[in-house]
Design an enzyme around this catalytic site. Structure first.
Site, short mmCIF file in Angstrom:
data_model
loop_
_atom_site.label_atom_id
_atom_site.label_comp_id
_atom_site.label_asym_id
_atom_site.label_seq_id
_atom_site.Cartn_x
_atom_site.Cartn_y
_atom_site.Cartn_z
N HIS A 98 0.85 -1.19 0.00
CA HIS A 98 0.00 0.00 0.00
C HIS A 98 0.89 1.24 0.00
O HIS A 98 2.02 1.21 0.49
CB HIS A 98 -0.89 0.01 1.24
CG HIS A 98 -2.12 -0.84 1.12
ND1 HIS A 98 -3.06 -0.94 2.12
CD2 HIS A 98 -2.58 -1.61 0.11
CE1 HIS A 98 -4.04 -1.74 1.74
NE2 HIS A 98 -3.77 -2.17 0.53
N GLU A 115 0.98 3.92 1.75
CA GLU A 115 1.47 4.41 3.05
C GLU A 115 2.67 3.60 3.54
O GLU A 115 3.65 4.17 4.03
CB GLU A 115 0.37 4.33 4.11
CG GLU A 115 -0.88 5.11 3.81
CD GLU A 115 -1.96 4.25 3.18
OE1 GLU A 115 -1.66 3.52 2.20
OE2 GLU A 115 -3.10 4.28 3.66
N CYS A 143 -5.96 1.89 6.00
CA CYS A 143 -6.54 0.62 6.45
C CYS A 143 -5.85 0.20 7.75
O CYS A 143 -4.91 0.86 8.20
CB CYS A 143 -6.34 -0.44 5.36
SG CYS A 143 -4.66 -1.12 5.29
N CYS A 174 -2.04 -0.05 7.43
CA CYS A 174 -1.34 1.22 7.22
C CYS A 174 -1.44 2.13 8.44
O CYS A 174 -0.47 2.83 8.78
CB CYS A 174 -1.88 1.91 5.97
SG CYS A 174 -1.45 0.98 4.47
#
Lengths: 157, 157
Positions: B59, B61, B89, B92
């Site tokens: 992801h 992040e 999420c 993250c």
């Protein structure tokens, strides 16, 4: 074997995770180790590498899940079990969710940051689009003893 | 500038995160982008890379935080702000906690998996040993529009 003797297989896999935790401790890392297995076969095994790498995300579980996806050739690890010596933190429980891991088996509970039963249970939240089975307490005393010894030595050192 | 005009600076940084999200969409990825800034200076900028890399943890992040720690030379990013187009999420938000990020500014809320306000708020849990300031809704319409367009095109395609 894993189908007939899940408990025994968890014990065996946790033995490898404990070896990874011990190796991490010897390298000056908080001793946590993780294994990813598919049908009893180990596809990834890693220890915590945060100090050595300076990477805040380099927990054993994140590293093992990343390796496992590369080995299996799929970022969805639904057939996999993540076996880890310490209860996953929010990042690692989130990574197991992101990887759609089928099952998580962990050793010692982490009352300070555990996210598969202690502070949170990200693995079984019906609001999330994937849930994982969770088994806790696998060879927990051994996992906890490694952590206790590590922090005691650090205090005394 | 960031001290006197935080809102304006968030808007500027989010513009870069939105550029990363757009680049991700062009590469066939769910369009999410992230920036890590220290005193208004961007030290890392990444987009979602899950499809391209096959890495379940890739992801925006996580990638940006990892880069930022390498650039800053410290896995503790207390002076940093994580700016991301979509609410983080669990993985993250957990990574931001693990990196001890000082502040998180995000665009669109994520009612399905958001972990800094929607389903959870991992950033401000007093039981955890680090908390982060959270600013939400920064250029949220632009971030949401990118996601809506991406999923609409996928459905129609």
């Amino acid at each position: 074997m894993s189908a007939e003797q899940p408990d025994q297989d968890d014990d065996r896999l946790m033995g490898v995770a404990l070896d990874e935790a011990r190796a991490a401790a010897e390298a000056g890392e908080v001793p946590v180790g993780a294994v990813v297995a598919v049908e009893g076969r180990i596809v990834a095994r890693r220890g915590n590498e945060r100090e050595r790498t300076g990477d805040p995300t380099a927990h054993a579980e994140v590293l093992a899940l990343r390796d496992a996806a590369a080995v299996v050739g799929d970022r969805r690890l639904r057939a996999a079990t993540l076996v880890v010596t310490l209860e996953p933190c929010p990042m690692c429980a989130g990574a197991a969710w992101a990887a759609q891991v089928g099952r998580i088996a962990f050793g010692a509970h982490d009352p300070r940051a555990g996210a598969t039963g202690s502070l949170y249970n990200l693995a079984v939240d019906p609001r999330l689009n994937h849930t994982s089975e969770v088994t806790s307490g696998v060879r927990a005393e051994e996992a906890a003893a490694l952590l206790t010894a590590f922090f005691a030595a650090r205090r005394d050192g």
